[in-house]
Design a protein around this motif. Sequence first.
Motif, PDB file in Angstrom:
ATOM      1  N   ASN A   1      64.572 -49.463 110.974  1.00  0.00           N
ATOM      2  CA  ASN A   1      65.421 -50.657 111.063  1.00  0.00           C
ATOM      3  C   ASN A   1      66.650 -50.469 111.944  1.00  0.00           C
ATOM      4  N   ARG A   2      67.272 -49.301 111.891  1.00  0.00           N
ATOM      5  CA  ARG A   2      68.488 -49.131 112.686  1.00  0.00           C
ATOM      6  C   ARG A   2      68.181 -48.528 114.050  1.00  0.00           C
ATOM      7  N   ASP A   3      67.383 -47.452 114.054  1.00  0.00           N
ATOM      8  CA  ASP A   3      67.116 -46.788 115.339  1.00  0.00           C
ATOM      9  C   ASP A   3      65.946 -47.425 116.091  1.00  0.00           C
ATOM     10  N   GLN A   4      65.203 -48.287 115.403  1.00  0.00           N
ATOM     11  CA  GLN A   4      64.103 -49.036 116.033  1.00  0.00           C
ATOM     12  C   GLN A   4      63.054 -48.139 116.690  1.00  0.00           C
ATOM     13  N   VAL A   5      62.737 -47.024 116.052  1.00  0.00           N
ATOM     14  CA  VAL A   5      61.726 -46.137 116.640  1.00  0.00           C
ATOM     15  C   VAL A   5      60.324 -46.689 116.348  1.00  0.00           C
ATOM     16  N   LYS A   6      59.385 -46.353 117.217  1.00  0.00           N
ATOM     17  CA  LYS A   6      58.003 -46.823 117.051  1.00  0.00           C
ATOM     18  C   LYS A   6      57.057 -45.661 116.723  1.00  0.00           C
ATOM     19  N   PHE A   7      57.587 -44.434 116.831  1.00  0.00           N
ATOM     20  CA  PHE A   7      56.769 -43.242 116.554  1.00  0.00           C
ATOM     21  C   PHE A   7      57.554 -42.330 115.617  1.00  0.00           C
ATOM     22  N   ILE A   8      56.915 -41.907 114.541  1.00  0.00           N
ATOM     23  CA  ILE A   8      57.598 -40.995 113.602  1.00  0.00           C
ATOM     24  C   ILE A   8      56.701 -39.788 113.318  1.00  0.00           C
TER      25      ILE A   8
ATOM     26  N   GLU B   1      53.225 -48.616 107.890  1.00  0.00           N
ATOM     27  CA  GLU B   1      51.946 -49.318 108.112  1.00  0.00           C
ATOM     28  C   GLU B   1      52.134 -50.818 108.403  1.00  0.00           C
ATOM     29  N   PRO B   2      52.854 -51.591 107.555  1.00  0.00           N
ATOM     30  CA  PRO B   2      52.990 -53.026 107.857  1.00  0.00           C
ATOM     31  C   PRO B   2      53.708 -53.286 109.185  1.00  0.00           C
ATOM     32  N   GLN B   3      54.605 -52.363 109.568  1.00  0.00           N
ATOM     33  CA  GLN B   3      55.377 -52.583 110.802  1.00  0.00           C
ATOM     34  C   GLN B   3      54.703 -51.940 112.014  1.00  0.00           C
ATOM     35  N   LYS B   4      53.491 -51.422 111.802  1.00  0.00           N
ATOM     36  CA  LYS B   4      52.701 -50.831 112.884  1.00  0.00           C
ATOM     37  C   LYS B   4      53.465 -49.739 113.627  1.00  0.00           C
ATOM     38  N   ILE B   5      54.063 -48.843 112.850  1.00  0.00           N
ATOM     39  CA  ILE B   5      54.749 -47.674 113.412  1.00  0.00           C
ATOM     40  C   ILE B   5      53.741 -46.529 113.369  1.00  0.00           C
ATOM     41  N   LEU B   6      53.570 -45.832 114.470  1.00  0.00           N
ATOM     42  CA  LEU B   6      52.627 -44.710 114.484  1.00  0.00           C
ATOM     43  C   LEU B   6      53.252 -43.537 113.717  1.00  0.00           C
TER      44      LEU B   6
ATOM     45  N   SER C   1      51.173 -46.787 127.772  1.00  0.00           N
ATOM     46  CA  SER C   1      51.924 -47.809 127.033  1.00  0.00           C
ATOM     47  C   SER C   1      52.778 -47.158 125.946  1.00  0.00           C
ATOM     48  N   LEU C   2      53.846 -47.874 125.590  1.00  0.00           N
ATOM     49  CA  LEU C   2      54.679 -47.406 124.477  1.00  0.00           C
ATOM     50  C   LEU C   2      54.423 -48.243 123.220  1.00  0.00           C
ATOM     51  N   ASP C   3      53.421 -49.094 123.321  1.00  0.00           N
ATOM     52  CA  ASP C   3      53.065 -49.916 122.168  1.00  0.00           C
ATOM     53  C   ASP C   3      52.261 -49.044 121.184  1.00  0.00           C
ATOM     54  N   PRO C   4      52.763 -48.865 119.928  1.00  0.00           N
ATOM     55  CA  PRO C   4      52.077 -47.970 118.989  1.00  0.00           C
ATOM     56  C   PRO C   4      50.615 -48.361 118.737  1.00  0.00           C
ATOM     57  N   THR C   5      50.319 -49.649 118.809  1.00  0.00           N
ATOM     58  CA  THR C   5      48.928 -50.075 118.571  1.00  0.00           C
ATOM     59  C   THR C   5      48.017 -49.589 119.691  1.00  0.00           C
TER      60      THR C   5
ATOM     61  N   LYS D   1      44.871 -36.009  99.792  1.00  0.00           N
ATOM     62  CA  LYS D   1      43.744 -36.733 100.398  1.00  0.00           C
ATOM     63  C   LYS D   1      44.105 -38.196 100.663  1.00  0.00           C
ATOM     64  N   GLU D   2      44.820 -38.823  99.717  1.00  0.00           N
ATOM     65  CA  GLU D   2      45.096 -40.256  99.816  1.00  0.00           C
ATOM     66  C   GLU D   2      46.078 -40.632 100.929  1.00  0.00           C
ATOM     67  N   VAL D   3      46.627 -39.637 101.614  1.00  0.00           N
ATOM     68  CA  VAL D   3      47.503 -39.909 102.761  1.00  0.00           C
ATOM     69  C   VAL D   3      46.703 -40.596 103.878  1.00  0.00           C
ATOM     70  N   LEU D   4      45.429 -40.242 103.984  1.00  0.00           N
ATOM     71  CA  LEU D   4      44.553 -40.883 104.973  1.00  0.00           C
ATOM     72  C   LEU D   4      43.608 -41.834 104.244  1.00  0.00           C
ATOM     73  N   ALA D   5      43.593 -43.079 104.671  1.00  0.00           N
ATOM     74  CA  ALA D   5      42.732 -44.078 104.033  1.00  0.00           C
ATOM     75  C   ALA D   5      42.474 -45.204 105.029  1.00  0.00           C
ATOM     76  N   PRO D   6      41.387 -45.941 104.845  1.00  0.00           N
ATOM     77  CA  PRO D   6      41.063 -47.010 105.804  1.00  0.00           C
ATOM     78  C   PRO D   6      42.166 -48.060 105.932  1.00  0.00           C
ATOM     79  N   ASP D   7      42.943 -48.264 104.866  1.00  0.00           N
ATOM     80  CA  ASP D   7      44.019 -49.267 104.965  1.00  0.00           C
ATOM     81  C   ASP D   7      45.327 -48.670 105.508  1.00  0.00           C
ATOM     82  N   LYS D   8      45.240 -47.460 106.065  1.00  0.00           N
ATOM     83  CA  LYS D   8      46.433 -46.843 106.674  1.00  0.00           C
ATOM     84  C   LYS D   8      46.089 -46.410 108.098  1.00  0.00           C
ATOM     85  N   PRO D   9      45.761 -47.385 108.983  1.00  0.00           N
ATOM     86  CA  PRO D   9      45.263 -47.012 110.317  1.00  0.00           C
ATOM     87  C   PRO D   9      46.319 -46.389 111.229  1.00  0.00           C
ATOM     88  N   TYR D  10      47.605 -46.550 110.902  1.00  0.00           N
ATOM     89  CA  TYR D  10      48.651 -46.018 111.793  1.00  0.00           C
ATOM     90  C   TYR D  10      49.077 -44.592 111.414  1.00  0.00           C
ATOM     91  N   SER D  11      48.419 -44.019 110.410  1.00  0.00           N
ATOM     92  CA  SER D  11      48.769 -42.648 109.996  1.00  0.00           C
ATOM     93  C   SER D  11      47.708 -41.662 110.480  1.00  0.00           C
TER      94      SER D  11
END
Lengths: 399, 285
Positions: free
Chosen positions: A103-110, A127-132, A337-341, A140-150
């Motif tokens: 929110n403050r630093d507006q980074v797209k990659f963490i 995930e909702p904000q599409k940050i890579l 591109s710098l777009d995380p998606t 194991k649950e860190v990786l899951a189909p509903d967490k595509p940006y991780s």
Amino acid sequence: MKPKSWKYSGVVGGIILCLIICLPAPSFSAPEKILKMGAIFPLSGRGATWGLAAQKAITVKQKEVNARGGLKIGNEKYKVEIIWEDDKYNAAAGRMAAEKLVNRDQVKFIHGSQSSAVILAVQPITEPQKILFLVNSYAKEVLAPDKPYSFRMVLTSNEILQGMYPWLKKTYPQLKTVAFIEPNDASGWSIEKDCKRIAEQNGYQVVFSQFYERGTSDFYPLLNKLLVHKPDFIDFTGAPPGDQALIVKQVRELGYKGKTFAGTTIDPVQFCKIAGVQNAEGHISNTHDLLGAYTTEGQRKYYDDYVAIYGQPFDPVTPKYHVYLDILVQAIEKSGSLDPTVVKDTMEKVDTWNTIFGPAKFAGQAYYGIKRQIITPVYVSELIGGKLVNRGTMMPTLP
Amino acid sequence: MSAAFFIQVFINGLMLGMTYVLIASGFSLIYGIMRLLNFAHGEFYMLGAFATYLLAERLGLNYFTSLALSMIIMAILGVLVYRLFFRPFRDQHDPSLVIALGLAMLIGGLALLIFGEKDCSVSPAFPGIIQFGGVTLSLERIAVIVMAIILMVALSLYIKYAKMGQAMRAVAQDREAAALQGIGVDATFTLCMAISSALAGAAGALLAPLFFVNPFLGMHAVLKALVVVVIGGLGSIPGAIAGGLLLGFVESIGNTFLGDVTEILGFVLIMLVLLFRPQGLFGHG
């Protein structure tokens, strides 16, 4: 009045002339472009050994990229700037750090933590904000189909042990029974599950398994109970390196003669200092001596770069974290591109990545439900006479 | 399970208990005399361990010289901390508590900055193990138990018979009455801080060769100390000894028969003690 105004004009003119001479000439080149990234790691607290190791390895790569002018997107170059945040190995601190970065630093990659609790607390933000979000933790649950940006950038106990256990079975066929000691938290529980499953798949009988609280330094009571079950080897993959050394020291004091084993990286000098060279003899770990056998050119370069920045002694725990920024830089440059998606899509599509360990890939569709687990070689070494001896390297198989 | 197994459980409990006694005694002493919950006490323990590491491993001094010097250094540091941080807030409970917590974080942070995150170790002064009847104990552990007993006896004798020790007891009982009798309350507090910090330094120095040294030791140690002194009775040295030993035995037995839930046994003990004897086993109402 006239001579006086001339005098003033002269003074003002002189000041302007001085300013023109003294001030630096304006630059007519384009301003340097900066790509800001975030990094949340345990830089203090019990996980700091790993967090600071990750910081060092990522910084080695950052310096290398910036030394060549930055990462290249089309015709433009971006210097990499990393904003470091300390999660203190604590979920609340990690989440607060993520809120600030997004929110403050507006980074797209963490780049993210070794703590499963931290990662699981941060993912509802990224995930909702599409940050890579490039992560480490073993759960194991860190990786899951509903967490595509991780994406997980480091091998977990699941992958490491799938490489190490078959090696152990082949090298020491006389070993039949195993005991586990793991920390009592999300990471420890996940690792213990992996250890048990893979040990049993390899035909080992699990005779004992117990968790301990992080911060414990006297393992005598636990080990006393463990020794009753007479395991052929003891596996403490989830324990931090210092705890591992203490366990080895104390279990030998109690008279244990079997093998000690951990699917994690250790610092051999520090390990032997705490455990004692005699006690540590034959200890098997997932550590790789970068000056020994099975070493790639990339690893040797990393060793040199590391020593040039941080000096000796070299920390063998650090190399695995180099992959974080290494692959991200390649992914951004490949996608242009710098777009995380877009970068995420590139990371999905590309088959092979060049890393200091050699070719690496993302896999895990069948096991995690999504192809987000890095696959790099697994190394096996033993401590012999206080020195690390490389015993082998293998690629873990993960569909 | 053989008899040797149960003797080993008992000895493990004794060792664990003496570890807690060493750390908790100074913590309890400060509360008893100064009515201050010094959360920075764990950091003094950590600094004591680091002082021993630097003196013994880096400067190559004899272990016992390092132990003595660590105690002296910690005593001096304790006096400085009292004078700079605690004295200005004397008799103010809440600010003192916040100062103690802040100080713990400050010392921990500085230690991380100076010493780094790596675990360090101190070479054992008594290498080797002894075995009898199937029971194993390292000589290092026996040395810790013996040293802890010597320190506790010396502390108890000092408080009971020495003039300054009696002054400390007088201040603990009634500060104003003690002052009217000519006892320097401030000097007593300074001495109390020096002794408790030296005890923390001794604990750090004694346990450093047994375990390892890193900047994160303090918080875990002070939590254990808090459990011990609440069980034994805040401010009571015999209480710290009883509480430490009780917790050590409970954890050793718990680890053997209950496994993973052992860590909560300390808190179960606290609840039981608070229910039936709120002032702790040796505390005064």
